[in-house]
Design an enzyme around this catalytic site. Structure first.
Site, mmCIF file in Angstrom:
data_model
loop_
_atom_site.group_PDB
_atom_site.id
_atom_site.type_symbol
_atom_site.label_atom_id
_atom_site.label_comp_id
_atom_site.label_asym_id
_atom_site.label_seq_id
_atom_site.Cartn_x
_atom_site.Cartn_y
_atom_site.Cartn_z
ATOM 1 N N LYS A 181 18.686 52.618 66.010
ATOM 2 C CA LYS A 181 19.309 53.558 65.057
ATOM 3 C C LYS A 181 19.361 52.930 63.655
ATOM 4 O O LYS A 181 19.097 51.746 63.498
ATOM 5 C CB LYS A 181 20.716 53.922 65.523
ATOM 6 C CG LYS A 181 20.821 54.341 66.981
ATOM 7 C CD LYS A 181 20.406 55.776 67.230
ATOM 8 C CE LYS A 181 20.428 56.048 68.720
ATOM 9 N NZ LYS A 181 20.121 57.391 69.120
HETATM 10 C C1 PLP Z 1 20.686 57.758 70.494
HETATM 11 C C2 PLP Z 1 21.092 59.112 70.821
HETATM 12 C C3 PLP Z 1 22.222 59.388 71.612
HETATM 13 C C4 PLP Z 1 23.130 58.337 72.197
HETATM 14 O O1 PLP Z 1 22.504 57.248 72.722
HETATM 15 P P1 PLP Z 1 23.222 55.951 73.289
HETATM 16 O O2 PLP Z 1 22.058 55.156 73.725
HETATM 17 O O3 PLP Z 1 24.098 56.353 74.415
HETATM 18 O O4 PLP Z 1 24.003 55.289 72.210
HETATM 19 C C5 PLP Z 1 22.559 60.714 71.814
HETATM 20 N N1 PLP Z 1 21.843 61.720 71.298
HETATM 21 C C6 PLP Z 1 20.758 61.494 70.539
HETATM 22 C C7 PLP Z 1 20.037 62.668 69.951
HETATM 23 C C8 PLP Z 1 20.326 60.186 70.290
HETATM 24 O O5 PLP Z 1 19.233 59.978 69.556
#
Ligand code: PLP
Length: 383
Positions: A181
């Site tokens: 992210k």
């Molecule tokens: C990254 C992401 C999440 C959450 O991911 P985690 O790996 O649990 O932190 C949820 N929704 C979207 C659209 C994502 O890109």
């Protein structure tokens, strides 16, 4: 040359703050989580931020705190990462999919009303790839039908909608900090809200359902261990200290890619014409219809360039097909987008040289793919 799809940007300040935690002996439930939450809330312009151990945990708590339960329906998009839909299933509610707008790749608000029933409790839009969903229209519909709204903002920290930070318009917005992210805590997430009641519920549920009367072993509701550790929070603080710089850097990388890719035949570069400010999460190109994406991906991988189809439609995942009977053709805009999208290497420290290499290999892959298609069709003719 080997170019990864993503790579976290960790500096000396991250190490310094993590060492501070190690030296303090407070590894969980301490000042770093509190400071990280305050920094996020202030950055977003919301009253409360509740840190949790993943974006998925945050989405689950938001769904649960809003009282969504068995038999309820939640309207959402099938063009997303699976967690935005799974979090509804965790509470035995039903995700009801609305197809996307092929231009923005976000849930198309004009499809929402036809899917509203007496069981509908909420709308859960996703800001796909960091591009803000059409929140005005979503909030207007939600207001008319008295529905809750949870924003999956896991890919969109720093994006702005009509001049305001994404994540401040709804009942709750969830952000995520996995290493790919924009900013990372290793694993982690945050629930942002202007409701102190909702924040209190989430704080209790992330900590085994403890009451906030500070009697440690008093559990007044069903809860989980969704706590973020002090080490993870320290990482988040260091990243938040330079979030403006990080987002600007990602925007610069995206612009450089645009300039390099504009002449490459067969590739559509991400649409950036928008009245809103996107936060660059990934760099997604779309291949022209007829191009064999598997061929292109194989060529890229063989030449050290990581890439991935992004996303695979949620309704076509085996678990969803088996349990809900979804089939190909159910959400055609989503399927069409999903069959052409390709994520190419994108991260803060991507160098000019690496970008040139990625674009060169991609152009080679596309021209070789064309040649192999041509020879294939001519051999069919002669046969
Ligand atoms: C990254 C992401 C999440 C959450 O991911 P985690 O790996 O649990 O932190 C949820 N929704 C979207 C659209 C994502 O890109």
């Amino acid at each position: 040359m080997n170019v990864p799809l993503s790579s976290p940007d960790i500096g000396s300040r991250e190490r310094e703050l993590i060492n501070e935690v190690l030296d303090s002996n407070i590894l969980s439930i301490g000042p770093k989580v509190e400071l990280f939450e305050r920094m996020i809330a202030d950055y977003l312009g919301v009253q409360e931020a509740v840190a949790v151990n993943s974006g998925t945990s945050g989405l689950h708590l938001a769904v649960r705190a809003l009282g969504i339960g068995e038999g309820d329906e939640v309207i959402t998009s099938p063009f997303s990462f699976i967690a935005s839909s799974n979090c509804i299933l965790f509470e035995r509610a039903k995700p009801v999919f609305v197809d996307i707008d092929p231009l923005t790749l976000n849930l198309d608000p004009s499809g929402i009303e036809a899917k509203i029933t007496s069981k509908t409790k909420a709308i859960l839009p996703i800001h796909v790839f960091g591009r803000p969903a059409d929140m005005d229209r979503i909030m207007e519909i939600a207001g008319r039908y008295r529905l809750a709204v949870i924003e999956d903002a896991c890919e969109a920290i720093g994006a702005q909608y009509h001049g305001k930070m994404v994540g401040s318009a709804s009942d709750a917005a969830v952000f995520a900090f996995y290493p790919n992210k924009q900013i990372t805590t290793g694993e982690g997430g945050v629930i942002a809200t202007n409701s102190s009641k909702l924040a209190g519920l989430c704080r209790s549920m992330r900590n085994q359902g403890r009451s906030d009367d500070s009697i440690w072993l008093n559990h007044c509701r069903l809860g989980y261990n969704y706590r973020l550790s002090e080490l993870n929070a320290a990482l988040g603080i260091a990243q938040m200290e330079r979030i403006d710089e990080i987002l600007a850097r990602r925007e610069a990388v995206a612009s450089a890619y645009h300039a390099k890719l504009i002449g490459v035949k067969g590739v559509t570069i991400p649409n950036i014409e928008d009245e809103n400010k996107k936060s660059w999460f990934v760099y997604i190109i779309q291949l022209d219809p007829g191009i064999d994406r598997n061929y292109v991906m194989k060529y890229l991988h063989e030449n050290g360039v990581d890439c991935r189809p992004y996303f695979q439609p949620i309704h076509l995942q085996p678990f969803y097909r088996e349990n809900f009977g979804y089939r190909e053709g159910d959400y055609s805009n989503t399927e069409k987008a999903a069959s052409s999208t390709l994520a190419i290497p994108f991260f803060n420290n991507l160098t000019e040289q690496q970008m040139d290499y990625v674009v060169e290999v991609l152009a080679q892959a596309l021209s070789q793919e064309q040649e192999s298609m041509l020879s294939l069709s001519s051999s069919t003719i002669t046969a």
